[in-house]
Design an enzyme around this catalytic site. Structure first.
Site, PDB file in Angstrom:
ATOM      1  N   HIS A 196      19.325  46.006  -6.135  1.00 63.96           N
ATOM      2  CA  HIS A 196      18.406  46.131  -5.005  1.00 63.96           C
ATOM      3  C   HIS A 196      18.852  45.235  -3.845  1.00 63.96           C
ATOM      4  O   HIS A 196      18.572  45.525  -2.686  1.00 63.96           O
ATOM      5  CB  HIS A 196      16.980  45.736  -5.397  1.00 63.96           C
ATOM      6  CG  HIS A 196      16.323  46.680  -6.350  1.00 63.96           C
ATOM      7  ND1 HIS A 196      16.446  46.550  -7.715  1.00 63.96           N
ATOM      8  CD2 HIS A 196      15.539  47.781  -6.139  1.00 63.96           C
ATOM      9  CE1 HIS A 196      15.751  47.516  -8.301  1.00 63.96           C
ATOM     10  NE2 HIS A 196      15.199  48.270  -7.377  1.00 63.96           N
ATOM     11  N   ASP A 267      20.049  56.312  -8.432  1.00 64.99           N
ATOM     12  CA  ASP A 267      19.047  55.309  -8.092  1.00 64.99           C
ATOM     13  C   ASP A 267      18.832  55.380  -6.577  1.00 64.99           C
ATOM     14  O   ASP A 267      19.571  56.061  -5.854  1.00 64.99           O
ATOM     15  CB  ASP A 267      19.520  53.928  -8.531  1.00 64.99           C
ATOM     16  CG  ASP A 267      18.369  52.996  -8.885  1.00 64.99           C
ATOM     17  OD1 ASP A 267      17.223  53.285  -8.494  1.00 64.99           O
ATOM     18  OD2 ASP A 267      18.615  51.972  -9.560  1.00 64.99           O
TER      19      ASP A 267
END
Length: 498
Positions: A196, A267
């Site tokens: 992230h 993702d």
């Protein structure tokens, strides 16, 4: 003129069937709880493959069902998905999500039947809300103590244990008519970076990576309909690109060697591992060319989704992206939608107590007094991860629910400029009461270690509790889901668990 209208009026428009196929390859996030934005309606009309819901889309169960019904009325074969791992990793607290522990606690309890009951509860709840795709379970192995992102989301470090619990989870979810998704292929557990926040690298040689593939093999053998790729570079597999963008990893390894023919979804592209290095739009194009079937643009700003869509359409027009590749991907998405887009007409009840039973069986203790009623509880934990939406449940609240004489302090994040004053204040409020000090991943958050060590130096009788992975405490909950904290609370206050 809107971004969408501008894109729609370009010359040399693609054939309608190819335009629809390209839209099938996108999963979009959006803002709002009660209405569908016009831009999203237009994307759905052009064939958008799916939407992903987040806490920003959730107010209560009735509202979520109205929203999913509205989405499906626009296009019946639209997949409505969400991250729903359990253990506080999810977005449906406001909609009454069942309380189940995270996967690591399920692995510690090591009862696949109980894991299946927990997965069944989560999937049954999703079905009542009209959500028929769940981006869970995590198939990553928790390989490193300093891994910042997998941890208690994993079933553990042992590939055999992870495999049997993945099979139980996937089978139970499938029985509810909900699509599961094993993630993050080929594994995120050997990194020291959260993708992230930046590009993650797993430097291990191939022979050390092979065990991490075993849970994914088990998921494929169990019939998992979706896999999610990792934004991780594996130099032993492809030194140049992260798995999400690697034809070697998605094509040669996953499709050819492991034989997966379900939907491979990326993702989220706005994660910094992709966004900072490539940009979301280029990431979408490269991921689809490499073998992904759908790319997720989870951010609520639909302009990012439009940019990704435009990059894919432009690549098709210019031949940079092969028509056959997009048609193959869209075909897989259509087959997935045929199986899962429509929620079941009737949803049978699930076992509401499975999660707490599993959490109780996961608690491990050593040298704990029979009970410490009337304690002063100091709960130290990091702030919630913005993408995972762990709700910040605290141990103090759970202990007070069973023992109203409890006092305490909850500290999340850095403790300010004067930690010594905080320690003195805690000890003053505690007085002669028993002291409980709980930490969560103190090894990753040194401020927790400093406070814990300062308190235990002054109070050697303090009971130390680990609410993440074990760190030497007398009690370990193996997670911060509400039922994990309730289970460890029962030990602290001497309450009889069922």
């Amino acid at each position: 003129m809107s971004h969408f209208e501008h894109a729609s009026l370009r010359p040399a428009a693609l054939p309608a069937d190819l335009d629809e196929a390209a839209h099938r390859c996108l999963v979009a996030g959006f803002e709002g709880t009660t209405s569908v934005p016009d831009t999203l309606k237009e994307l759905i009309d052009r064939g958008l493959g799916g939407v992903i819901l987040f806490t920003r889309n959730v107010r209560d169960a009735r509202q979520v069902r109205r929203l999913t019904d509205e989405l499906r009325a626009l296009r019946p074969d639209l997949l409505v998905a969400i991250d729903n791992e359990g253990g506080g990793i999810g977005h449906l607290v406001g909609a009454g999500a069942p309380d189940v522990p995270g996967s690591y606690a399920l692995g510690v309890a090591d009862d696949p039947n109980l894991t299946a009951r927990c997965a069944d509860a989560l999937a049954g709840h999703l079905a009542t809300l009209g959500i028929t795709a769940s981006y869970a379970p995590v198939a990553d192995l928790q390989r490193r103590p300093d891994n910042p992102i997998v941890r208690t989301r994993s079933f553990g470090a042992d590939p055999g244990l992870a495999a049997r619990h993945l099979r139980a989870w996937i089978t139970a979810t499938e029985a509810r008519g909900v699509a599961s998704c094993a993630k993050h292929f080929p594994g995120h557990g050997g990194t020291v970076t959260d993708s992230h926040h930046g590009m993650a690298v797993d430097p291990r040689p191939y022979d050390e990576l092979s065990a991490d593939l075993e849970p994914f093999r088990a998921a494929i053998d169990a019939g998992v309909p979706m896999l999610m790729s990792a934004h991780v570079v594996f130099p032993a597999l492809d030194p140049n690109r992260p798995a999400t963008l690697s034809r070697r990893i998605l094509g040669d390894l996953l499709r050819h060697d492991l034989g997966f023919d379900g939907v491979l979804v990326s993702d989220a592209l706005e994660m910094r591992a992709i966004a900072d290095q490539y940009g979301e739009a280029a990431g979408a194009r490269i991921a689809l060319a490499a073998g992904a079937d759908q790319v997720i643009v989870a951010v609520g700003d639909l302009n990012v989704t439009l940019d990704c869509r435009d990059a894919v359409l432009d690549a098709l027009r210019t031949g940079v992206l092969a028509r056959e590749r997009i048609e193959e991907a869209a075909g897989r998405v259509r087959r997935l939608a045929e199986r899962y887009a429509t929620p079941p007409a009737h949803v049978a009840d699930w076992d509401p107590g499975a999660g707490l039973r599993a959490a109780r069986r996961a608690v491990r203790s050593r040298g704990v007094p029979p009970a410490v009623p009337g304690a002063h509880v100091v709960d130290l934990f990091p702030p919630p991860h913005p993408a995972l939406n762990w709700g910040g449940e605290d141990l103090l609240t759970e202990v007070r629910a069973l023992d109203p004489t409890t006092t305490g302090t909850a500290v999340t994040g850095e403790c300010g400029a004067d930690p010594d004053a905080l320690v003195e204040g805690i000890l003053r409020r505690c007085g002669t009461a028993p002291l409980v000090v709980a930490t969560c991943d103190a090894g990753l958050h040194p401020w927790q270690s400093r406070l814990r060590d300062a308190l235990s130096a002054r109070r050697p009788d303090a009971v130390l509790v680990d609410t993440g992975l074990p760190e030497g405490g007398a009690l370990c909950a193996y997670g911060r889901g509400r039922v994990n904290l309730r289970a460890v609370t029962e030990v602290l206050v001497g309450a009889a668990g069922g």
